[in-house]
Design a protein around this motif. Sequence first.
Motif, PDB file in Angstrom:
ATOM      1  N   THR A 302       0.910  -1.069   0.017  1.00  0.00           N
ATOM      2  CA  THR A 302      -0.059   0.137   0.037  1.00  0.00           C
ATOM      3  C   THR A 302       0.820   1.225   0.033  1.00  0.00           C
ATOM      4  O   THR A 302       2.125   1.277   0.039  1.00  0.00           O
ATOM      5  N   GLY A 303       0.181   2.502   0.028  1.00  0.00           N
ATOM      6  CA  GLY A 303       0.874   3.699   0.313  1.00  0.00           C
ATOM      7  C   GLY A 303       1.406   4.067  -1.047  1.00  0.00           C
ATOM      8  O   GLY A 303       1.033   3.543  -2.295  1.00  0.00           O
ATOM      9  N   PRO A 304       2.505   5.228  -1.100  1.00  0.00           N
ATOM     10  CA  PRO A 304       2.731   5.680  -2.442  1.00  0.00           C
ATOM     11  C   PRO A 304       3.859   4.950  -3.048  1.00  0.00           C
ATOM     12  O   PRO A 304       4.275   3.956  -2.426  1.00  0.00           O
ATOM     13  N   LEU A 305       3.952   5.565  -4.419  1.00  0.00           N
ATOM     14  CA  LEU A 305       5.141   5.020  -5.063  1.00  0.00           C
ATOM     15  C   LEU A 305       6.597   5.518  -4.429  1.00  0.00           C
ATOM     16  O   LEU A 305       6.636   6.469  -3.889  1.00  0.00           O
ATOM     17  N   PRO A 306       7.762   4.771  -4.100  1.00  0.00           N
ATOM     18  CA  PRO A 306       8.921   5.262  -3.700  1.00  0.00           C
ATOM     19  C   PRO A 306       9.453   6.407  -4.567  1.00  0.00           C
ATOM     20  O   PRO A 306       9.723   6.303  -5.880  1.00  0.00           O
ATOM     21  N   PRO A 307       9.843   7.513  -4.036  1.00  0.00           N
ATOM     22  CA  PRO A 307      10.113   8.694  -4.633  1.00  0.00           C
ATOM     23  C   PRO A 307      11.424   8.619  -5.185  1.00  0.00           C
ATOM     24  O   PRO A 307      11.931   9.382  -6.218  1.00  0.00           O
ATOM     25  N   ASN A 308      12.475   7.809  -4.717  1.00  0.00           N
ATOM     26  CA  ASN A 308      13.911   8.005  -4.939  1.00  0.00           C
ATOM     27  C   ASN A 308      14.333   6.885  -5.933  1.00  0.00           C
ATOM     28  O   ASN A 308      15.796   6.895  -6.086  1.00  0.00           O
ATOM     29  N   SER A 326      -1.146   3.648  -3.959  1.00  0.00           N
ATOM     30  CA  SER A 326      -2.123   4.912  -4.500  1.00  0.00           C
ATOM     31  C   SER A 326      -1.474   5.934  -4.639  1.00  0.00           C
ATOM     32  O   SER A 326      -0.005   6.166  -4.457  1.00  0.00           O
ATOM     33  N   GLY A 327      -1.878   7.294  -4.771  1.00  0.00           N
ATOM     34  CA  GLY A 327      -1.137   8.466  -5.224  1.00  0.00           C
ATOM     35  C   GLY A 327      -1.073   8.749  -6.600  1.00  0.00           C
ATOM     36  O   GLY A 327      -1.525   7.787  -7.221  1.00  0.00           O
ATOM     37  N   SER A 328      -0.049   9.579  -6.793  1.00  0.00           N
ATOM     38  CA  SER A 328       0.399   9.853  -8.285  1.00  0.00           C
ATOM     39  C   SER A 328       1.662   9.510  -8.396  1.00  0.00           C
ATOM     40  O   SER A 328       2.574   9.178  -7.346  1.00  0.00           O
ATOM     41  N   ILE A 329       2.146   9.577  -9.600  1.00  0.00           N
ATOM     42  CA  ILE A 329       3.362   9.277 -10.019  1.00  0.00           C
ATOM     43  C   ILE A 329       4.333  10.301  -9.618  1.00  0.00           C
ATOM     44  O   ILE A 329       4.255  11.419  -9.856  1.00  0.00           O
TER      45      ILE A 329
END
Length: 760
Positions: A302-308, A326-329
Motif C-alpha cells: 500500500t501507500g505511495p510509489l517510492p520517490p527515490n 495509491s497516489g500519483s507518479i
Amino acid sequence: MNAAIWFSLLLFSLAPLLPSPGSALLQDEVAVLLQFRSNLESNTTWILSDWSTSRDPNPCVWIGVACDSSSSSVQGLNLSGMSLRGQLYPKLCMLPNLESIDLSNNSFSGGFPREFLGSCNKLRYLNLSSNLFSGQLPAAGFGNLSRLSQLDLSNNELQGGIPQDVMTLPSLQELDLSGNNLTGTIPVNITSKNLRRLSLANNKLRGEIPGEIWSFAMLRELLLWKNSLTGPIPRNVSRLVHLEGIYVQANNLSGEIPVELARLPSLKRVWLFQNSFVGEIPQEFGLHSELEEFDVALNRLTGPLPPNVCRRDTLKFFSVNVNQISGSIPPSFSNCTRLEIFYASSNQLEGQLPSSLFTSSLRDFDISGNRFQGSIPASINSATSLVFLTLSGNWLSGELPAGVGSLPSLLTISAGSNNFSGSIPPSYFTTVVMLDLSRNNLSGNVDLGMITTSRSHLVFLDLSRNHLTGTLPAPLCGFLNMHVLSLAWNHLQGSIPRCFGNLSSLQILDLSHNNLQGPLPERLEGLRGLQDVSGNRNTVLFFPRILDWKEIFTQWIQHFGNSVYFDWRQAFESSREFFQQMEGYSILLNWKGKFRIVGDIYSSTTSIDVSSNNLTGTIPSELGKLAGLRNLNLSFNRFSGSIPGELGQLQNLESLDLSSNRLQGEIPWSLTQLGFLGGFNASGNHLQGRIPGGNGFNTRFDPSSFGSNNNLCGYPLINRCRQEDGGGAMPAPREDEKFSRLVFAIATVASFIPAFYLAL
C-alpha cells in the motif's frame, strides 16, 4: 679431456632417448581420459575423435583438455555444450592435478558420482549444469572438496535435500543448485563465509530463510526464487553490505519490506514479486545505491510509489503491478531517462501521466487498471523504442495522438475502457500487431488512410463499444493476418463486404449491434482459420499480456542477437510457439446468451457474431464448412428461409443463436448430432413441426429456446404434435441403411449379455 667431461657429453647426447620424468604420469592420464570417452554413448564418441594416441599421444593437444605449462599434466577439462551423452566416468579425478571440470550443457545422466567427493580434493571449479543427472546428492563427503570455489549443479533432475556440508566449504564462492527438484529446508549450518553467489532457485524448498545467510558480508547475489519459502526478510539483512541482487520472487514470504534492505549501498536488483509482503514500499530505495531493476508486483503493498528509485538515473526496470498502491507518479520519476520497463497496472494510482516518462529508452509501458486522468502527453512521440503501450481501464480522455501510430517499434496499443474521443488516426492501423480501443467515445469513420494490405501487420483489432459511423472499409479484406476483428456496438451501416471471406486467418468476427444490412456473404471457403479444427487451437492470435516482460526481452535478445535495432515484427512472426505458452488478451463476447469476458482466446475460441443488425436473405449453407467454429450468433436480424442442415456439420459448435429472425421450416435433425452444443436459441421465428429428440436435443435446452414459434410442437413445449407433424424427425433411412442399423442394434444388445450373466 677428463672423464667427467666425456660423461657429461654422453648424457647430453642420449637425453632425447631417455624417458622424461612426466611420461609415465601422462600415460596414466591418457588412460583415464580414454576411459572417460569409453563411458559415452557410442553415437557421441565421434565428437571426441581426436582423443586418440594414434593421432597424437600428447593429451594436452586434445580438444577440451588443458595442461599445466610446467608439468605438462592435465589441469582442466572443458567439454561444455558438445552434445555428449552417457554416464560420467566416476574416477575422472584420478587425474592427479585436475583443478577444473566443465561438462555443462550436455546430456550426461545417472546419479552424482560419489567418487568425486573422495578423490577430487584439488578441484577448484566443478560445473555439471544443464545435464540429466538425477537421484539424490550424497548426504556427506562434500567437505573433502576443501579447495572448491565454484560448484554448479543447476538445471538437472536432482532430488532430495541439500547436503549439510555442501555449504561449509571454506573456499566456496559460488554455489548454484537451481533448477532441480530439491526438497526440504535450506541447511542452517552455513559456514562458507567467502560465498559471493548463492542460487537455490526453482526448487521445492520450504521453511524460512536461515539467519546465517543474512550475515554473509561477502554475498553479492542471493537467488531463492520459485520455492515455497516462508517468513519475513529480517532486519539483519543490513549486514549484506556487498549485496547487489536479491531474487526471492514466487515464494510465500510475508511481513513488511525492511527499510534496511533499501539502505544497502551496493544494491542494484530487487526482485520480490509474487509473495505476501504488506505495508508501504520503503521510500529509501534508490537513495543509497544505483538501483537498476525493481520488481515488487503481486503483493499486498500500500501507500505511495517510492520517490527515490530514479535518483541516480540508473533504473531500467520498474514493476509494482497488482498491489494497492495509491497516489500519483512522483515528480522525481522525471530522472528516469534510462527507464525501459514501467509496470504499474492494477493499483489505485491517479493524476496525470508525467510527460517526462516517455523517453527514447522506454520499451514497455503498462498502467492499466488505475485511475489516471487527462490526455496522453505529446512527449509520447519521443518514445521511439516503445514496443508495448497499455493504458486500458483508466479515465484518460482527449484525442488520440496521431504520432503514436508512427512510432517505429510499436507493436501493441491497448487503450480500451477510457474516455478517449475524436476519430482514430489512420496511422494506428499501419504498424501495430494488436490494437484495442474498445469502450471509449471514439467517433467518425474507420479510416484506414492509404494503408495497403502488404503494410498491415494487424492480428487483433477491437474497436467495439464506441460511436463509429460509416461503412465497413473494404481494405479490411486485405488484412490476411487478422485473427480477431470486433467492431460491435457501433453505428456502422451498409453491407458486409463479400471479400470478408478472404480473411484466411480469422477466428473471431464480431459485427453485432450495428445497422448493417444486406445478406451474409456466401463465399466463406476462405476462412481457413475457422475450418481447420486442429489448426485453430494451435495458432497465436496476438501478443499476450504478462507481468514479467524481462524474460521475453532476454529470450528475444538471445535469439536475435544483442542488437537493439532488430526487426520486432520478424521476432513476432518467428516466435509464435513461444507466445503460445502465455496468457492472451481477453475479449467481451456474447456466449450462450450471456455477455462474458473470454480469455485464453489464442488457443481455443472461435466465434462469428453478427447479431442485432438488419441483415437479410438466407443463412449461407457454406457456414457448415467452418468445422472449427464454436460460437455462431445470427440473432436479431431479418434472415429468412430455412435453417441449413449443413450446420449439423459444425461438430465443435457450443453455442448457436438464431433467435428473432424470420426463419421458416423445420429444425433440422442434423443439429441433434452436435454433441458439444450447450447453448441453442431459435425463438422468435416462424418454425414449424416437431422439435427433434435425437441425442436428447429436446431435453438439453430451456423451453424459451423454442418459444414464439407458433407451429413448433413437442417437448419441451406444451404444444402436442399431431401424427402428421414430422418436423425435426430423423430422415427415413434408405434400404441399404436399414440393414446396417439392424446389425448395429444386434451388436449393441449382444455387448450387454456378458455383463448380464456376470451380474447374476
